[in-house]
Write a protein that holds these residues in place. Structure first.
Motif, PDB file in Angstrom:
ATOM      1  N   VAL A 132     -43.189  71.880  27.821  1.00 34.44           N
ATOM      2  CA  VAL A 132     -44.308  71.606  28.719  1.00 34.44           C
ATOM      3  C   VAL A 132     -44.663  72.865  29.491  1.00 34.44           C
ATOM      4  O   VAL A 132     -43.781  73.599  29.934  1.00 34.44           O
ATOM      5  N   VAL A 133     -45.970  73.099  29.646  1.00 33.37           N
ATOM      6  CA  VAL A 133     -46.444  74.218  30.451  1.00 33.37           C
ATOM      7  C   VAL A 133     -47.538  73.708  31.378  1.00 33.37           C
ATOM      8  O   VAL A 133     -48.455  72.999  30.960  1.00 33.37           O
ATOM      9  N   VAL A 134     -47.402  74.034  32.658  1.00 34.93           N
ATOM     10  CA  VAL A 134     -48.398  73.656  33.654  1.00 34.93           C
ATOM     11  C   VAL A 134     -49.337  74.836  33.860  1.00 34.93           C
ATOM     12  O   VAL A 134     -48.901  75.925  34.246  1.00 34.93           O
ATOM     13  N   SER A 135     -50.621  74.609  33.594  1.00 39.02           N
ATOM     14  CA  SER A 135     -51.628  75.651  33.789  1.00 39.02           C
ATOM     15  C   SER A 135     -52.210  75.501  35.185  1.00 39.02           C
ATOM     16  O   SER A 135     -53.125  74.706  35.419  1.00 39.02           O
ATOM     17  N   ASN A 136     -51.644  76.256  36.134  1.00 44.58           N
ATOM     18  CA  ASN A 136     -52.106  76.166  37.521  1.00 44.58           C
ATOM     19  C   ASN A 136     -53.512  76.746  37.658  1.00 44.58           C
ATOM     20  O   ASN A 136     -53.885  77.693  36.956  1.00 44.58           O
ATOM     21  N   ALA A 175     -51.098  81.251  36.745  1.00 41.29           N
ATOM     22  CA  ALA A 175     -49.649  81.051  36.638  1.00 41.29           C
ATOM     23  C   ALA A 175     -49.369  79.936  35.642  1.00 41.29           C
ATOM     24  O   ALA A 175     -49.834  78.810  35.811  1.00 41.29           O
ATOM     25  N   LEU A 176     -48.599  80.253  34.593  1.00 34.97           N
ATOM     26  CA  LEU A 176     -48.169  79.275  33.599  1.00 34.97           C
ATOM     27  C   LEU A 176     -46.696  78.976  33.841  1.00 34.97           C
ATOM     28  O   LEU A 176     -45.838  79.835  33.643  1.00 34.97           O
ATOM     29  N   ASP A 177     -46.426  77.754  34.281  1.00 32.05           N
ATOM     30  CA  ASP A 177     -45.051  77.350  34.599  1.00 32.05           C
ATOM     31  C   ASP A 177     -44.498  76.499  33.462  1.00 32.05           C
ATOM     32  O   ASP A 177     -45.032  75.426  33.157  1.00 32.05           O
ATOM     33  N   TRP A 178     -43.386  76.984  32.845  1.00 30.02           N
ATOM     34  CA  TRP A 178     -42.800  76.348  31.667  1.00 30.02           C
ATOM     35  C   TRP A 178     -41.564  75.531  32.047  1.00 30.02           C
ATOM     36  O   TRP A 178     -40.788  75.911  32.911  1.00 30.02           O
ATOM     37  N   LEU A 179     -41.425  74.397  31.352  1.00 29.30           N
ATOM     38  CA  LEU A 179     -40.170  73.656  31.355  1.00 29.30           C
ATOM     39  C   LEU A 179     -39.839  73.342  29.904  1.00 29.30           C
ATOM     40  O   LEU A 179     -40.547  72.584  29.240  1.00 29.30           O
ATOM     41  N   MET A 180     -38.768  73.949  29.409  1.00 29.26           N
ATOM     42  CA  MET A 180     -38.364  73.759  28.028  1.00 29.26           C
ATOM     43  C   MET A 180     -37.549  72.476  27.886  1.00 29.26           C
ATOM     44  O   MET A 180     -36.844  72.054  28.809  1.00 29.26           O
ATOM     45  N   PHE A 212     -35.839  70.187  39.157  1.00 36.01           N
ATOM     46  CA  PHE A 212     -35.645  71.163  38.078  1.00 36.01           C
ATOM     47  C   PHE A 212     -36.371  72.443  38.466  1.00 36.01           C
ATOM     48  O   PHE A 212     -37.073  72.489  39.483  1.00 36.01           O
ATOM     49  N   SER A 213     -36.218  73.481  37.665  1.00 32.73           N
ATOM     50  CA  SER A 213     -36.853  74.775  37.929  1.00 32.73           C
ATOM     51  C   SER A 213     -37.728  75.171  36.755  1.00 32.73           C
ATOM     52  O   SER A 213     -37.385  74.926  35.589  1.00 32.73           O
ATOM     53  N   TYR A 214     -38.856  75.801  37.068  1.00 23.24           N
ATOM     54  CA  TYR A 214     -39.773  76.301  36.043  1.00 23.24           C
ATOM     55  C   TYR A 214     -39.421  77.752  35.677  1.00 23.24           C
ATOM     56  O   TYR A 214     -38.752  78.457  36.414  1.00 23.24           O
ATOM     57  N   LYS A 215     -39.945  78.145  34.536  1.00 25.14           N
ATOM     58  CA  LYS A 215     -39.958  79.556  34.131  1.00 25.14           C
ATOM     59  C   LYS A 215     -41.401  80.004  34.117  1.00 25.14           C
ATOM     60  O   LYS A 215     -42.221  79.444  33.385  1.00 25.14           O
ATOM     61  N   ARG A 216     -41.734  80.991  34.921  1.00 27.12           N
ATOM     62  CA  ARG A 216     -43.130  81.365  35.112  1.00 27.12           C
ATOM     63  C   ARG A 216     -43.556  82.513  34.208  1.00 27.12           C
ATOM     64  O   ARG A 216     -42.822  83.483  34.007  1.00 27.12           O
ATOM     65  N   GLN A 217     -44.762  82.367  33.682  1.00 29.07           N
ATOM     66  CA  GLN A 217     -45.463  83.441  32.969  1.00 29.07           C
ATOM     67  C   GLN A 217     -46.788  83.700  33.677  1.00 29.07           C
ATOM     68  O   GLN A 217     -47.421  82.769  34.188  1.00 29.07           O
ATOM     69  N   ILE A 218     -47.213  84.944  33.698  1.00 29.98           N
ATOM     70  CA  ILE A 218     -48.485  85.321  34.307  1.00 29.98           C
ATOM     71  C   ILE A 218     -49.490  85.614  33.205  1.00 29.98           C
ATOM     72  O   ILE A 218     -49.241  86.457  32.333  1.00 29.98           O
ATOM     73  N   PHE A 219     -50.600  84.918  33.250  1.00 36.32           N
ATOM     74  CA  PHE A 219     -51.655  85.101  32.253  1.00 36.32           C
ATOM     75  C   PHE A 219     -52.868  85.724  32.933  1.00 36.32           C
ATOM     76  O   PHE A 219     -53.351  85.228  33.952  1.00 36.32           O
ATOM     77  N   LEU A 220     -53.353  86.829  32.375  1.00 36.92           N
ATOM     78  CA  LEU A 220     -54.499  87.541  32.928  1.00 36.92           C
ATOM     79  C   LEU A 220     -55.744  87.231  32.106  1.00 36.92           C
ATOM     80  O   LEU A 220     -55.732  87.322  30.876  1.00 36.92           O
TER      81      LEU A 220
END
Length: 576
Positions: free
Chosen positions: A183-187, A125-130, A109-117
């Protein structure tokens, strides 16, 4: 003929006899010895499982006898009360662990990435899977939750040098998303293809990033219930964070998988045997690869030459983590970062899962008693499973712990035992290494002049935000007014000058001065009352002070001034 045989060496005779044995027999013997060696070295338990009919082993659960989390949640989880059978051709903790890292068979599957500062300039990097991306339901345009979305969110914290693309992370992310949750993966910093943009690096005890991510998620999606899953080092960070914040967290529940618990014990364990040293070397190579990705930062803030020549994880922590932490020593870093000392403060329903044959995180570090004492924790231990593996099924296409986590969180979400964040005034995060010197006991003086020792009894930090200011003002007013009323009343009785119709005019002190006055006034009154007494009281007070302060000096003074003390001290004291 006899002379020839008598002159032959015994070793020559053995050699000739060995040549008579067929080579195939030697090959059988070597193969047999090699199988025994592998069976012991790799801890293969295939034959044990065969003798038990491949029925698997039951799950050992540790919990408090009064735990509502067990009665209302864990007791309803069939996975935790079933049996776990390892994939037969992976009947070894080492083979399972290696298979997970080299193959793993993760879903695609593929993630949707968000950048958190972060406030210090760091990047996460916050990687989302809806859930909609997996179940095929209505999809969001940005593939991230909406502001008013009520779908639960599970935050996944990876292990050491792992990120959202690790096989075991993909297994748990896909399973939870398929169950209808987001789900969100907090790298960790510097992982997931993100550069390090500040002078701050992550480590085994770094909880600030997780805390800020959780606050950010609650602020962005206030209607969504938050859960957490930590794996390996990520589990250590998660449990430590839950212990530090206590009730002051937005997580409604959490799961810790294969946590190292006590890093100091783990450091000793990983150098004990040859196979453990192999893991130590592999982990070190992974850390060196992580450092190489950010060589510019490590060259400036750490000892790059030391990092390059590191042969153990401890060496890397000495040349890198201790300098960027900073920590005084490696042992100090391990002690302060271990989550085992924070288990007692966990206020969130927490499921912990570990394998007793984990080749990386030893069972010796598991805080059994602390977990049993905490009513919010249920500990599930399997006999086999390796490190983060727990493969099951003949094709090894699924992980047992993934199914257990999904079921536990689902049951918890439908129960009334989810954690609700409580308002905490000025939460203070105490270090796990605070000494007893900083924790009391202290001396308190009552208004009657009595002196007693008290410890730092824990008080509940939970207060009503609306009543906080009123309570503080009331206590301050009470300290100031009561102190002056008591002092004025005592002075009126003792000193005839104060017996006038005109009241004594005193300046109202500040809050700090009032507290000092409240402490010193009773002591002054006590000394004044003792000074008005006879000389007997003064001599008795002096004798007691000497005996308690200098025990060896007391008897010497008693012998020198025995006659005078006989006329002053009570007979009971002289007998003693």
């Amino acid at each position: 003929m006899e002379s020839t045989n008598s002159n032959s060496s015994p070793y020559e005779l053995l050699y000739k006899a060995a040549l008579l044995i067929p080579i195939s027999h030697y090959l059988y013997a070597v193969s047999f010895i090699f199988v025994i060696f592998l069976n012991n070295f790799l801890e293969i338990h295939f034959f044990q499982d065969l003798l038990h009919g491949f029925r698997g082993d039951s799950i050992s659960l540790t919990y408090n006898s009064c735990s509502e989390i067990y009665e209302g949640v864990a007791s309803k989880c069939q996975t935790l009360h079933g049996r776990y059978l390892v994939t037969p051709w992976l009947s070894s903790p080492h083979i399972q662990t290696a298979f997970l890292n080299f193959f793993g068979r993760p879903p695609v599957f593929s993630y949707k990435r968000q950048i958190f500062l972060t406030p210090d300039g760091g990047t996460i990097a916050l990687d989302w899977l809806m859930s909609s991306a997996v179940t095929g339901g209505a999809s969001h345009t940005n593939n991230v939750p909406l502001k008013d979305d009520t779908t639960p969110i599970v935050v996944v914290v990876p292990g050491l040098t792992s990120d959202s693309h690790s096989a075991y992370i993909k297994h748990i992310v896909f399973k939870i998303a398929k169950s209808g949750w987001n789900v969100v993966v907090s790298n960790h910093r510097g992982l997931g293809g993100i550069s390090i943009t500040s002078d701050c690096f992550y480590n085994a005890g770094w909880t600030d990033d997780l805390r800020r991510v959780v606050d950010h998620l609650h602020q962005e999606y206030p209607q969504a219930t938050l859960f957490a899953v930590g794996t390996s080092i990520g589990a250590n960070v998660l449990v430590k964070y839950l212990g530090e914040d206590g009730d002051n967290t937005y997580f409604a529940g959490a799961v810790a998988i294969c946590s190292p618990w006590d890093l100091l014990i783990g450091d000793r364990f990983i150098t004990r045997k040859l196979v453990q040293r192999l893991y130590d070397r592999v982990l070190t190579i992974g850390l060196q690869g992580y450092a190489k990705l950010h060589q510019t930062m490590y060259s400036r803030l750490a000892d790059w030459e030391g990092i390059q020549k590191s042969r153990r994880v401890r060496d890397f922590d000495n040349y890198a983590t201790c300098l960027t932490g900073p920590f005084e020593t490696v042992d100090t870093y391990y002690r302060r970062s271990s989550s085992s000392t924070f288990v007692g403060n966990v206020s969130v329903p927490l499921l912990c899962i570990s394998a007793l044959d984990d080749p990386v995180c030893t069972r010796e570090a598991i805080p059994w008693d602390e977990c049993r004492a905490n009513k919010n924790i249920v500990f599930a231990a399997t006999r086999h499973g390796g490190h983060l593996a727990f493969f099951e099924g003949i094709t090894a296409n699924r992980l047992w712990w993934v199914k257990a986590v999904d079921e536990f969180l689902s049951v918890l979400y439908t129960s009334p035992y989810m954690h609700r964040r409580k308002k905490v005034q000025n939460p203070i995060q105490h270090s796990a290494l605070e000494t007893s010197i900083d924790q009391g006991p202290y001396v308190t003086i009552t208004e009657e002049g009595m002196v007693s020792a008290v410890g730092n009894e824990p008080t509940s930090p939970i207060v009503n935000e609306s009543d906080n200011q009123v309570t503080a003002e009331t206590e301050t007013r009470k300290i100031v007014v009561n102190t002056h009323e008591c002092d004025r009343e005592d002075e009126t009785k003792a000193d005839p000058i104060c017996e006038t119709s005109e009241p004594c005019k005193q300046e109202i002190p500040s809050n700090h001065d009032a507290k000092l006055l409240d402490i010193s006034a009773p002591l002054k009154r006590c000394i004044q009352q003792l000074s008005r007494r006879s000389k007997t009281s003064m001599w008795l007070l002096a004798y007691i002070a000497v005996m308690t302060t200098w025990p060896m000096l007391g008897p010497a003074i008693f012998l020198l001034f025995k006659r005078k003390l006989k006329s002053v001290l009570p007979s009971a004291c002289l007998k003693k």
